[in-house]
Enzyme design. Sequence first.
Site, mmCIF file in Angstrom:
data_model
loop_
_atom_site.group_PDB
_atom_site.id
_atom_site.type_symbol
_atom_site.label_atom_id
_atom_site.label_comp_id
_atom_site.label_asym_id
_atom_site.label_seq_id
_atom_site.Cartn_x
_atom_site.Cartn_y
_atom_site.Cartn_z
ATOM 1 N N GLU A 89 3.750 85.838 6.069
ATOM 2 C CA GLU A 89 2.553 86.390 5.446
ATOM 3 C C GLU A 89 1.305 86.289 6.318
ATOM 4 O OE1 GLU A 89 2.381 84.372 1.710
ATOM 5 O OE2 GLU A 89 3.865 85.691 0.772
ATOM 6 N N GLU A 120 22.402 72.350 6.901
ATOM 7 C CA GLU A 120 21.308 71.390 6.996
ATOM 8 C C GLU A 120 21.752 70.073 7.617
ATOM 9 O OE1 GLU A 120 20.657 68.803 3.090
ATOM 10 O OE2 GLU A 120 20.293 70.931 2.709
#
Length: 308
Positions: A89, A120
Amino acid sequence: MIPARRPVPVQAPTEQRHPGSRDLDLLPTLDLLRLINDEDARVAPAVAAALPQLGAAVDLAVDAMRAGGSVHYFGAGTSGRIAAMDAAELPPTFGLSPDLVVAHHAGGAAALDAAVEDVEDDAESGAAEASVLTSGDVVIGLAASGRTPYVAGALGEARRIGAPTVLVSSNPAAEIAAVADVHVCVDTGPEVLAGSTRMKAGTAQKLVLNAFSTAVMVRLGYTYSNLMAGVTARNAKLHGRMVGILAEASGHDVDTCAGVLADSDGDLKLALVRLLGDVDAAAARSALDASGGVVRTALLHLDGSPHG
């Protein structure tokens, strides 16, 4: 013979059971929602308690970016998705080059849309992705539990390279804080649904990154007053926002602002300096160049007095 009982591993706060939600599955819908909402209300105060550390992280990033470096987020699961959203963004909001704030997600792009839980645990993958960075970059690891191997690998490699490191977690005793120069710990405690860190811990990470990236952009001059100064017109909505910013900042009518923006080749900063400084494009461009592209400083170059 009864075998000896193995010690129970110490759980991160985000993995512990919340004592106030043990009857979660018995609650009426409205009471269930009130409980979740009451816990959500604890997040902002927890972020407030971590503002000194967050401020230190902002200063690290500003110094690095002023010197030509970049910021790199590393996260897995919810943490990685929040990081990716924040980084994505910034270019449309501030006109920032997309290579200046980069999100690295365990498992890559495929893991953004679907859960890939085992990635992960790959510390080597995190280290490999961080190995291409330089000592002039800043690495920010996001791990609610404070022990995610992928993030630990990235922070460890960044420290080996000599890059400043930051950990954002919800665990005051985070294991990987040992390889972070700054630990932004937002102590949100156990989740209403035990271990579901997309809830309070995820909300905390969203608040932290919103504040972090916005503060960095303000410090670097990507705003004028409380207005965006680097927006680029990639669609009709953004073009309308740019014209509105010019009108709000300068007091000129919309048609005048639209005309100056068009005559400035869609460069919002240039149009702002032209309107606020009442100068032509050449003078505005010269002032911006002399000020490193900061609108308020450019205006000082023009007449020696602050605007707005």
